[in-house]
Design a protein around this motif. Structure first.
Motif, short mmCIF file in Angstrom:
data_model
loop_
_atom_site.label_atom_id
_atom_site.label_comp_id
_atom_site.label_asym_id
_atom_site.label_seq_id
_atom_site.Cartn_x
_atom_site.Cartn_y
_atom_site.Cartn_z
N GLY A 26 0.81 -1.38 0.12
CA GLY A 26 -0.07 -0.10 -0.17
C GLY A 26 0.96 1.63 0.09
N ARG A 30 4.53 2.99 -1.62
CA ARG A 30 4.61 3.78 -2.65
C ARG A 30 5.43 5.38 -1.87
N ASP A 42 1.66 -0.70 6.36
CA ASP A 42 1.18 -1.89 6.24
C ASP A 42 1.62 -2.87 5.57
N ARG A 110 -6.71 -6.13 -6.31
CA ARG A 110 -7.89 -6.07 -6.21
C ARG A 110 -7.91 -3.97 -4.76
N ASP A 112 -6.31 0.05 -5.78
CA ASP A 112 -7.08 1.16 -6.25
C ASP A 112 -6.85 1.69 -7.84
N ASN A 116 -0.27 2.18 -5.82
CA ASN A 116 -0.55 1.26 -4.71
C ASN A 116 -0.93 -0.40 -4.87
N ASP A 154 -16.40 0.53 -7.04
CA ASP A 154 -16.39 1.75 -5.29
C ASP A 154 -16.20 3.11 -5.92
N ARG A 157 -13.09 6.00 -4.72
CA ARG A 157 -11.90 5.86 -5.71
C ARG A 157 -11.59 6.80 -6.55
N ARG A 160 -10.26 9.22 -4.75
CA ARG A 160 -8.83 8.54 -4.35
C ARG A 160 -8.27 9.42 -5.39
N PHE A 164 -5.29 11.85 -4.21
CA PHE A 164 -3.76 11.65 -4.42
C PHE A 164 -3.62 12.99 -5.62
N GLN A 167 -1.79 15.63 -3.36
CA GLN A 167 -1.02 15.04 -2.57
C GLN A 167 0.31 15.03 -3.02
N LYS A 201 -8.06 15.93 2.27
CA LYS A 201 -7.06 15.46 2.46
C LYS A 201 -6.66 16.28 0.65
P1 ATP Z 1 -2.36 7.57 2.69
O1 ATP Z 1 -0.91 7.87 2.23
O2 ATP Z 1 -3.38 8.90 2.35
O3 ATP Z 1 -2.63 6.83 4.21
P2 ATP Z 1 -2.74 4.91 1.27
O4 ATP Z 1 -2.42 4.86 0.48
O5 ATP Z 1 -1.68 4.55 2.70
O6 ATP Z 1 -2.72 6.82 1.67
P3 ATP Z 1 -5.06 4.31 2.83
O7 ATP Z 1 -6.24 4.32 2.45
O8 ATP Z 1 -4.03 3.85 3.77
O9 ATP Z 1 -4.28 5.08 1.45
O10 ATP Z 1 -5.35 2.16 2.00
C1 ATP Z 1 -3.89 1.54 1.66
C2 ATP Z 1 -4.59 0.85 1.05
O11 ATP Z 1 -5.13 0.17 0.84
C3 ATP Z 1 -3.59 1.77 -0.80
O12 ATP Z 1 -2.54 1.84 -0.69
C4 ATP Z 1 -4.43 0.82 -1.12
O13 ATP Z 1 -3.70 -0.36 -1.39
C5 ATP Z 1 -5.87 0.16 -1.10
N1 ATP Z 1 -7.15 0.83 -0.74
C6 ATP Z 1 -7.74 1.73 0.28
N2 ATP Z 1 -8.75 1.98 -0.33
C7 ATP Z 1 -8.60 2.19 -1.14
C8 ATP Z 1 -10.19 1.38 -1.80
N3 ATP Z 1 -11.53 2.25 -1.49
N4 ATP Z 1 -10.51 0.46 -3.01
C9 ATP Z 1 -9.41 -0.02 -3.31
N5 ATP Z 1 -8.55 -0.49 -3.24
C10 ATP Z 1 -8.64 0.39 -1.59
#
Ligand code: ATP
Ligand code: MG
Length: 401
Positions: A26, A30, A42, A110, A112, A116, A154, A157, A160, A164, A167, A201
């Motif tokens: 996640g 990245r 994570d 799965r 997004d 990620n 979803d 996304r 999101r 992104f 950000q 955000k």
């Molecule tokens: P941040 O730095 O804002 O935490 P992040 O990429 O870690 O960004 P999170 O919301 O913490 O975002 O989610 C962690 C991971 O889970 C994402 O990187 C992505 O792989 C997956 N993810 C989160 N939300 C979704 C979604 N709605 N659909 C698919 N995958 C998702």
């Protein structure tokens, strides 16, 4: 690899020692590739929640129905999620059912966006089946697979993607962008709270202006609280936004550009489900902004606002006037104020009632306000005896008696 990863390597090791796979996944992977600072990592694993509980004595079931548990290890805690796939999205948001799986690849699929959807093992090797690295190099946000399908599963996304963009100062890939404009009506199905999280955000990212413009031009604003039909206002908002704005300042600018009045501001911000305290602060700054558009700062205004709120109002004011922000004057005015708060006033209502030998009533408030104002402007020093003398000598008494 960075410190948060190094610290978590023993956690991966313990899972592997028990015969399972475990990876970093996640946003942390990245951000690591981007060279950005990493807050928390994570972890994804082939072990089931029950199997993890046998490995780690201290855990919490934070999201066990989705396969996520919180593992406490050596004073830190880690969110660990079992590899899963999601199926049957019938309502354009969460899947009807998650299935735990044993394959990392299917878990990454799965996710997004390709950026990620990478994993990293404990040696720092990147697993990147969907060319996430390449997307990062091109600064591109691209869905894993067909964007229509992924946004259909979803709709959040789509928001999101735009947050992104802000950000990371990335752009959204062409196909993903086309799909986003075509599918934005699906945002109807998303809870306001989740939209608010993404919108805020977005407002805190360095690319906020471009991202807000995209919200307006793609049609997404039609499905955001209180913004339907306000494309022009939102575009104006985007052109006055600045990268160093605090969140409250961005909200103030938004309600200003929307031309909302007192009660409407409250309604608008409630629609976004902002907390009461935050709404109060936004309204306070907004009220001062309106003042500032007509008047220069004076001691009383700065005193009533407090330094922080006054500075926020000035920051929004400057952005509306397209001038550089200068908070020097406010700081000076505040610096020389004899008192900064009412509680510093060396006189109480009881004192005044004593001196004048009168019962409490509406008059008292007027007197206290007049005393306060005179102290703020240095007409009388903030000393009990001096204020008493001044009160006796002034015509305040005769006027109002
Ligand atoms: P941040 O730095 O804002 O935490 P992040 O990429 O870690 O960004 P999170 O919301 O913490 O975002 O989610 C962690 C991971 O889970 C994402 O990187 C992505 O792989 C997956 N993810 C989160 N939300 C979704 C979604 N709605 N659909 C698919 N995958 C998702
Ligand atoms: Mg995260």
């Amino acid at each position: 690899i960075g410190q948060p990863f190094i610290q978590a390597v023993p956690v991966l090791q313990l899972i592997e020692d028990a015969g399972f796979e475990a990876y970093f996944v996640g946003g942390s992977v990245r951000d690591h590739i981007l060279g950005r600072e990493i807050s928390d990592v994570d972890i994804a694993t082939s072990a089931l929640p029950e199997e993890l509980k046998r490995i780690f004595p201290k855990t919490n079931d934070v999201g066990i129905e989705h396969g996520t548990i919180l593992v406490h290890y050596k004073g830190e805690h880690y969110e660990i999620t079992t590899f899963r796939s999601e199926e049957n999205y019938t309502d354009f948001r969460r899947p009807d059912k998650v299935s735990f799986i044993r394959s990392l690849n299917d878990d990454l699929q799965r996710r997004d966006f390709t950026m990620n959807a990478m994993a990293m093992d404990k040696e720092g090797n990147i697993i990147d089946p969907f060319a996430g690295k390449e997307a990062i190099n091109k600064k591109e946000i691209v869905t894993v697979g067909n964007p229509d399908e992924r946004f259909g599963e979803d709709a959040l996304r789509m928001l999101r993607a735009v947050r992104f963009q802000s950000q990371l100062s990335f752009s959204i890939g062409k196909q993903t962008l086309v799909s986003l404009a075509a599918n934005c009506h699906l945002l109807e199905n998303i809870a306001v709270e989740r939209k608010t999280v993404e919108f805020e955000k977005l407002l805190m990212g360095p690319g906020l202006s471009e991202a807000v413009q995209l919200l307006a031009n793609s049609g997404m604003i039609q499905y955001l609280p209180g913004l339907k039909g306000h494309r022009d206002e939102v575009i104006r908002f985007s052109t006055h936004l600045r990268g160093n704005f605090q969140l409250a300042e961005s909200w103030v600018l938004l309600v200003f550009e929307l031309g909302l009045k007192d009660k409407e501001i409250e309604e608008f911000l409630r629609e976004w489900k902002l907390p009461v305290q935050k709404i109060k602060r936004i309204k306070h700054i907004h009220a001062l902004l309106l003042h500032r558009l007509k008047n220069e700062w004076n001691p009383e205004l700065v005193y009533n606002a407090g330094l922080e709120v006054a500075i926020s109002a000035e920051i929004v004011f400057a952005s509306l006037q397209d001038i550089d922000t200068s908070t020097e004057k406010i700081r000076e005015l505040h610096e020389v104020l004899p008192i900064k708060h009412r509680k510093e006033l060396n006189v109480t209502g009881n004192d005044v009632m004593d001196w004048l030998d009168k019962q409490p009533g509406p008059w008292l408030r007027e007197y206290l306000e007049e005393i306060e104002r005179s102290v703020i402007y240095g007409i009388v020093p903030n000393e009990k005896e001096k204020i008493k003398e001044w009160l006796n000598a002034s015509n305040l008494r005769s006027e109002k008696n």
